[in-house]
Write an enzyme that holds these catalytic residues in place. Structure first.
Site, mmCIF file in Angstrom:
data_model
loop_
_atom_site.group_PDB
_atom_site.id
_atom_site.type_symbol
_atom_site.label_atom_id
_atom_site.label_comp_id
_atom_site.label_asym_id
_atom_site.label_seq_id
_atom_site.Cartn_x
_atom_site.Cartn_y
_atom_site.Cartn_z
ATOM 1 N N ASP A 51 0.815 -1.214 0.000
ATOM 2 C CA ASP A 51 0.000 0.000 0.000
ATOM 3 C C ASP A 51 0.850 1.267 0.000
ATOM 4 O OD1 ASP A 51 -2.442 -1.217 -0.005
ATOM 5 O OD2 ASP A 51 -2.644 -1.250 2.172
ATOM 6 N N TYR A 110 7.250 -9.853 6.959
ATOM 7 C CA TYR A 110 6.998 -8.433 7.163
ATOM 8 C C TYR A 110 7.466 -8.046 8.558
ATOM 9 C CZ TYR A 110 3.722 -8.049 3.196
ATOM 10 O OH TYR A 110 3.157 -8.017 1.952
#
Lengths: 243, 243
Positions: A51, A110
Site C-alpha cells: 500500500d 513483514y
C-alpha cells in the site's frame, strides 16, 4: 531473458506498488525505468502489492527483457540510474524462463516497527508508528503466540474490490522485539491477506494497551469477528519473499 | 523564563538552521511554533548553524518565554504539536537566566555517515553519502589521527560573508568506524569553522581513494593549502553540544 529482481523502496512518496492511472506508483516507476533503458513495453510483475506509504527492504519481481548485450548486472546499473533514489534494484539475476515472482512465492516476512516514547524522533517520522500510550509487553507477547499456526484470517482482512475465497493462511512465526523505544513485530507466513499485517498489529496493540478486549482477537481468529483498526502504513516493511 | 532546548531534525526539507527571508529554515519553523503557542515575538538562539540538508540528533538552543502557567514540559508538548514532524524538541528544561546556547558551548560532536557499496539503499538516501569507489581504511584511520590536536584549520573552512579571525580549533577526537557498508567519521572538538567537517571528510576520503595526495592534508593542516572538496550535506549529523 527473464530477470529476478530484489527491490527496496521508501514507500513515502508513492501511491503504493500497483500500477494506476496517476502513474506515481512503484511498479510504474520501475517499468518506466526499464523502458527508458530497453525501449520495450515491459511489465514488472511483483510478488505482491504494498500500500501507499509501506516500505520494502526486499520486494521481489520478475521482468522479461530482450536477449540483447546487457547482462543482469548492466540492467541493475542502468535501471537504477533511471529511478528516483527512493527506489533501488538491490539485486538482479537471470531467472528460469518460467519463474514467476507472485505464483511461485512460498512465503513472506513483514516487519512492523513502532516507536514507543513521548516524542517521535524526526529521523523516525514516516518510518515507524509513534505510540505514546503504554503497551503491556507481556500481553503483546502472549497474543503474538496465539497467531502462530493455520487460521482463517478473514477477520483480519479488508476488501480490495474482489473478494478472496480462501482466507486460510499459515503464520510460522510472530515475534515481538523491544530495543529501547523501538518495538518490532515480525510476521512470517505462507501468505498474507490485504491489510492483514496492519490489522493484526493494530488489534494486538489495542489489546496490549487495554483499549480492546482479548475476546476480539479470539473471536476474529475463529472468523466470528471482524477487526477494523489497522496500524498506519508507514510502520510496515516487506522484508523478504521466499521461493 | 529561559528554556534550554535539545532539538532533532531531518534537514532534508529545510534551508538550513539560520532564519532567512524565505522562512523555510529550522530556526524560522521553531520560532513560528513558539509564537503560535506563546503569542510573543520570541527568538530561538541555536548553538550553531547547520547548512541545508544537514541533520541534527541534538542541536541545542535557548529561548525566553513569558512567566506564564506553562511548565517546560508543557512547552515541549505544545511547540512539538505546532512543528512539522521533521523537527522535534527532544528535551526542554528551565535554564539559568544567563544561559547562552552559543556563547557557552564548550564543544560539539558531529558524525559524518557514508554508505560504501555499489547500490545506495533507498532508506539511506539523503541520510548518508553514497561512495562507490574503494576507500583504503588504513589510510583513512592514519589521516584521521593527524587531525587530532590544536591546529589552524583555515585550510578547511569556507567563507560565509564575514571572515573569521581566529581559525585555530582543537579536535579532541576523530574516529573512524566501519560496520559493513556503513562508515562513520566522528569529530569532537571545541569548535568548528564553517563547512569544516564536510571539508575534512571530503579531503580524507579523496586521499583514502587515491584521488588526492597526502600532501594536501599536511599542507592544509599548517595553513599552506586550502581544501575545496566538501562531502555532501546529507551525510552530516550534529550529534551533541557540550556546556
Amino acid at each position: 531473458m527473464r530477470l529476478k529482481l530484489s527491490l527496496a523502496y521508501d514507500g513515502t512518496p508513492f501511491c503504493g506498488w500497483q500500477s494506476q492511472a496517476g502513474g506515481n506508483t512503484i511498479q510504474d516507476r520501475v517499468q518506466a525505468a526499464f523502458r527508458s533503458v530497453g525501449g520495450t513495453n515491459v511489465i514488472v510483475h511483483g510478488a505482491g502489492r504494498t500500500d501507499a506509504g509501506v516500505h520494502a527492504l526486499s520486494q521481489c519481481a520478475h521482468v522479461d527483457v530482450g536477449e540483447g548485450s546487457l547482462t543482469p548486472r548492466d540492467w541493475l546499473r542502468a535501471v537504477n540510474a533511471n529511478l528516483p533514489p527512493e527506489i533501488r534494484i538491490m539485486r538482479c539475476v537471470k531467472a528460469a524462463a518460467d519463474f514467476h515472482a507472485r505464483f511461485q512465492a512460498t512465503g513472506k516476512r513483514y516487519d512492523y516497527r513502532l516507536w514507543c516514547a513521548p516524542v517521535h524522533p524526526p529521523l523516525e517520522c514516516r518510518r515507524s508508528w509513534h505510540v505514546v500510550r503504554p503497551i503491556d509487553l507481556r500481553v503483546l507477547k502472549r497474543d503474538a503466540k496465539k497467531l502462530v499456526g493455520t487460521h482463517d484470517f478473514r477477520g483480519f482482512s479488508a476488501n480490495r474490490g474482489h473478494p478472496v475465497r480462501d482466507t486460510v493462511r499459515q503464520l510460522s512465526r510472530v515475534e515481538v522485539r523491544r530495543d529501547g523505544p523501538r518495538l518490532t513485530l515480525r510476521f512470517e507466513g505462507n501468505g498474507f491477506l490485504y491489510k492483514m499485517v496492519r490489522l493484526l498489529t493494530g488489534t494486538l496493540i489495542q489489546i496490549a494497551q487495554g483499549r480492546a478486549d482479548e475476546s476480539l482477537l479470539d473471536d476474529a481468529l475463529v472468523g466470528k469477528a471482524k477487526t477494523s483498526f489497522a496500524a498506519p502504513a508507514c510502520g510496515l516493511y516487506l522484508v523478504r519473499v521466499d521461493y
